[in-house]
Design a protein around this motif. Structure first.
Motif, mmCIF file in Angstrom:
data_model
loop_
_atom_site.group_PDB
_atom_site.id
_atom_site.type_symbol
_atom_site.label_atom_id
_atom_site.label_comp_id
_atom_site.label_asym_id
_atom_site.label_seq_id
_atom_site.Cartn_x
_atom_site.Cartn_y
_atom_site.Cartn_z
ATOM 1 N N TRP A 96 3.646 -6.294 0.977
ATOM 2 C CA TRP A 96 3.809 -5.632 2.754
ATOM 3 C C TRP A 96 4.252 -5.232 3.327
ATOM 4 O O TRP A 96 3.586 -4.250 3.801
ATOM 5 C CB TRP A 96 4.240 -7.600 3.634
ATOM 6 N N MET A 97 5.474 -4.451 3.272
ATOM 7 C CA MET A 97 6.202 -3.570 3.392
ATOM 8 C C MET A 97 4.546 -1.999 2.278
ATOM 9 O O MET A 97 4.938 -1.188 3.067
ATOM 10 C CB MET A 97 7.391 -3.302 3.183
ATOM 11 N N LEU A 98 4.509 -2.474 1.555
ATOM 12 C CA LEU A 98 4.093 -1.151 0.510
ATOM 13 C C LEU A 98 2.309 -1.406 1.160
ATOM 14 O O LEU A 98 2.009 -0.151 1.551
ATOM 15 C CB LEU A 98 3.860 -2.019 -1.349
ATOM 16 N N LEU A 99 2.103 -2.534 1.762
ATOM 17 C CA LEU A 99 1.017 -2.627 1.922
ATOM 18 C C LEU A 99 -0.086 -2.266 3.747
ATOM 19 O O LEU A 99 -0.389 -1.413 3.886
ATOM 20 C CB LEU A 99 -0.188 -3.556 2.349
ATOM 21 N N THR A 100 1.499 -2.154 4.647
ATOM 22 C CA THR A 100 1.269 -1.818 5.682
ATOM 23 C C THR A 100 1.768 -0.480 5.854
ATOM 24 O O THR A 100 2.026 0.137 7.207
ATOM 25 C CB THR A 100 2.238 -3.226 6.905
ATOM 26 N N GLY A 101 2.029 0.393 4.843
ATOM 27 C CA GLY A 101 2.518 1.319 5.204
ATOM 28 C C GLY A 101 3.306 2.361 4.492
ATOM 29 O O GLY A 101 2.482 3.261 3.555
ATOM 30 N N LYS A 102 3.983 1.579 3.541
ATOM 31 C CA LYS A 102 4.450 2.622 2.496
ATOM 32 C C LYS A 102 3.746 3.055 1.426
ATOM 33 O O LYS A 102 3.959 4.531 0.950
ATOM 34 C CB LYS A 102 5.687 2.250 1.457
ATOM 35 N N TRP A 111 -5.815 9.887 9.247
ATOM 36 C CA TRP A 111 -6.074 11.497 9.479
ATOM 37 C C TRP A 111 -5.255 11.640 9.546
ATOM 38 O O TRP A 111 -6.364 12.771 9.482
ATOM 39 C CB TRP A 111 -5.839 10.635 11.159
ATOM 40 N N THR A 112 -4.301 11.839 8.765
ATOM 41 C CA THR A 112 -3.643 13.095 8.707
ATOM 42 C C THR A 112 -4.316 13.985 7.306
ATOM 43 O O THR A 112 -4.401 14.638 7.108
ATOM 44 C CB THR A 112 -2.511 13.155 8.124
ATOM 45 N N VAL A 113 -4.822 12.737 5.875
ATOM 46 C CA VAL A 113 -4.936 12.779 5.138
ATOM 47 C C VAL A 113 -6.697 13.440 4.975
ATOM 48 O O VAL A 113 -7.525 14.284 4.645
ATOM 49 C CB VAL A 113 -5.444 11.641 4.231
ATOM 50 N N SER A 114 -7.296 12.398 5.977
ATOM 51 C CA SER A 114 -8.480 12.919 6.261
ATOM 52 C C SER A 114 -9.098 14.466 7.000
ATOM 53 O O SER A 114 -10.436 14.923 6.946
ATOM 54 C CB SER A 114 -9.146 12.140 7.956
ATOM 55 N N ILE A 115 -7.806 14.916 7.483
ATOM 56 C CA ILE A 115 -8.867 16.397 8.016
ATOM 57 C C ILE A 115 -8.105 17.129 7.111
ATOM 58 O O ILE A 115 -8.543 18.492 6.768
ATOM 59 C CB ILE A 115 -6.883 16.208 9.073
ATOM 60 N N ALA A 116 -6.992 16.978 6.455
ATOM 61 C CA ALA A 116 -6.857 17.876 5.275
ATOM 62 C C ALA A 116 -8.904 17.008 4.044
ATOM 63 O O ALA A 116 -9.130 18.696 3.628
ATOM 64 C CB ALA A 116 -4.905 17.272 3.665
ATOM 65 N N VAL A 117 -9.135 16.585 3.968
ATOM 66 C CA VAL A 117 -9.983 16.559 2.971
ATOM 67 C C VAL A 117 -11.074 17.357 3.967
ATOM 68 O O VAL A 117 -11.842 18.062 3.215
ATOM 69 C CB VAL A 117 -10.474 15.021 2.961
ATOM 70 N N ILE A 134 2.244 22.456 7.229
ATOM 71 C CA ILE A 134 1.475 20.749 7.929
ATOM 72 C C ILE A 134 2.510 19.594 6.425
ATOM 73 O O ILE A 134 2.705 19.623 6.880
ATOM 74 C CB ILE A 134 -0.027 21.190 7.453
ATOM 75 N N PRO A 135 1.733 19.923 4.667
ATOM 76 C CA PRO A 135 2.241 19.106 4.126
ATOM 77 C C PRO A 135 4.352 19.325 3.654
ATOM 78 O O PRO A 135 4.135 18.069 4.106
ATOM 79 C CB PRO A 135 1.874 19.652 2.940
ATOM 80 N N ILE A 136 4.473 20.627 3.880
ATOM 81 C CA ILE A 136 6.222 20.785 4.272
ATOM 82 C C ILE A 136 6.455 19.993 5.609
ATOM 83 O O ILE A 136 7.315 18.772 4.971
ATOM 84 C CB ILE A 136 6.569 21.873 4.619
ATOM 85 N N ILE A 137 5.712 19.976 6.768
ATOM 86 C CA ILE A 137 6.483 18.793 8.160
ATOM 87 C C ILE A 137 6.435 17.663 8.059
ATOM 88 O O ILE A 137 6.815 17.332 8.371
ATOM 89 C CB ILE A 137 5.702 19.477 8.918
ATOM 90 N N PHE A 138 4.898 17.354 7.413
ATOM 91 C CA PHE A 138 5.320 15.863 7.155
ATOM 92 C C PHE A 138 5.987 15.412 6.083
ATOM 93 O O PHE A 138 6.790 14.319 6.532
ATOM 94 C CB PHE A 138 3.546 15.627 6.758
ATOM 95 N N ILE A 139 5.665 15.843 5.328
ATOM 96 C CA ILE A 139 7.558 15.043 4.102
ATOM 97 C C ILE A 139 8.345 15.571 4.773
ATOM 98 O O ILE A 139 9.413 14.089 4.797
ATOM 99 C CB ILE A 139 7.085 16.103 2.854
ATOM 100 N N VAL A 140 8.706 16.137 5.274
ATOM 101 C CA VAL A 140 10.116 16.413 5.732
ATOM 102 C C VAL A 140 10.344 15.582 7.064
ATOM 103 O O VAL A 140 11.331 14.474 6.883
ATOM 104 C CB VAL A 140 10.093 17.778 6.846
ATOM 105 N N LEU A 145 0.863 8.337 -1.141
ATOM 106 C CA LEU A 145 -0.211 8.931 -0.743
ATOM 107 C C LEU A 145 -0.941 10.449 -0.393
ATOM 108 O O LEU A 145 -1.075 11.279 -1.147
ATOM 109 C CB LEU A 145 -1.888 7.638 -0.895
ATOM 110 N N ALA A 146 -0.645 9.896 0.850
ATOM 111 C CA ALA A 146 0.106 11.206 1.570
ATOM 112 C C ALA A 146 0.744 12.166 1.092
ATOM 113 O O ALA A 146 0.310 13.099 0.912
ATOM 114 C CB ALA A 146 0.349 11.098 2.646
#
Length: 338
Positions: free
Chosen positions: A167-173, A95-101, A228-234, A178-179
């Motif tokens: 599975w850690m990659l698939l379920t989140g990482k 959803w975070t990426v969807s809003i940016a798109v 927005i991207p700075i806070i997400f990454i931090v 990508l975000a």
């Protein structure tokens, strides 16, 4: 597990993370409530923000349950909590990426029709993909006790699974990585487009200079696009650091400071969104303040009647003061309803 140990979660870390969970719970709830109360603010970006807040709300609740429990085995409660947090956390990334798109298509491509047509696709991806991944992980028994190696008390991918990295990659990482790449690029492109539009309208600046409110709104929007991207990454980088340290089998991943930062970052997204899109948004902030003033004025006006004090014993000055308060109360309520 790489070295057969587990990361100890101290009581102080639990308290701090539970506090951030509570703040995110309240922040996400406030975003949802303001959207429900004020219908004239129901723009498409706000609706997308509400869907993101639902995912953050679920994350805060599931993380709080996990941090408060600090599971030691793959119990049914642990698996259920891990499934909910996996779904909600992954959905939050989408959803975070969807809003940016959406903002990129709407602002840079100048096509509201195309942007609005993407909303059903956002729902399909942001709810469907996390659901499929979570259900698949549950069916294959990949979710369970994590020994807090890349969590802070809550359950996620079982650390004793032979393919836990996958599975850690698939379920989140992988979605987190990508975000990290997508969000900065999209928001930089949006900012550049807005800057070019301002330059193109430079001949109208003497006219616009007499309108400071518009300038303040524009500057605040520009700040948000940067934050927005700075806070997400931090917020999210600490979980990524611990994941990389786990792959390297480094004991630094168990350091209390890093564990605390990880817990705060993963559970603060709802609170951060509330600060940016509610408290730092002037129209919504004004309505909230007006509503609070309205409620406080009503309480003060009703207090003399509830304590049994006869109205005839009030002085003329008290009566005039009360009338002024009631007038202000009515003005505030009227403004809040506009």
């Amino acid at each position: 597990m790489a070295n057969g140990t587990q990361t100890e979660v101290y009581l102080s870390e639990q308290v701090v993370v539970l506090c951030t969970c509570a703040l995110s719970f309240l922040g996400s709830s406030l975003i949802i409530l303001t959207h429900m109360i004020w219908t004239d603010l129901r723009t498409t970006p706000r609706r997308l923000l509400v869907f993101l807040s639902v995912a953050d709300w679920l994350s805060a609740v599931s993380y709080a349950f996990g941090v408060g429990s600090v599971f030691r085995t793959s119990s049914p409660e642990c698996i259920a909590q891990g499934a909910v947090s996996t779904f909600a956390n992954t959905s939050s990334f989408f959803w975070t990426v969807s809003i940016a798109v959406y903002l990129y298509v709407f602002i840079v491509r100048s096509s509201q029709r195309v942007a609005d047509s993407l909303v059903p696709f956002f729902h399909l991806v942001s709810w469907g993909v996390p659901l499929v991944i979570t259900v698949t992980a549950l069916c294959l028994k990949k979710i369970g006790y994590n020994a807090s190696e890349v969590t802070v008390g809550w359950c996620w991918v079982r650390i004793d699974a032979p393919d836990w990295v996958l599975w850690m990659l698939l379920t989140g990482k992988i979605w987190e990585f990508l975000a990290y790449l997508t969000l900065p690029v999209l928001y930089i492109l949006i900012k550049r487009h807005i800057h070019k539009a301002h330059v193109a309208l430079s001949e109208y600046r003497p006219i616009l200079a007499s309108r400071p409110p518009s300038q303040s709104f524009s500057s605040m929007a520009d700040v948000k696009l940067s934050l927005i991207p700075i806070i997400f990454i931090v917020l999210r980088i600490w979980s990524t650091v611990r994941f990389v340290l786990l792959l390297a089998d480094s004991p630094v991943r168990q350091h209390p400071v890093l564990v605390t930062l990880h817990g705060i970052g993963n559970t603060s997204q709802g609170a951060a969104n509330c600060i940016m899109f509610v408290l730092f948004t002037q129209p919504i902030r004004s309505r909230l303040c007006a509503s609070l003033c309205c409620c406080c004025s009503k309480c003060r006006a009703e207090a003399p009647r509830s304590d049994g004090t006869p109205q005839r014993h009030q002085t003329r000055r008290d009566s005039s003061t009360q009338r002024e308060e009631e007038e202000e109360d009515g003005t505030s309520c009227a403004q809040s309803n506009r």
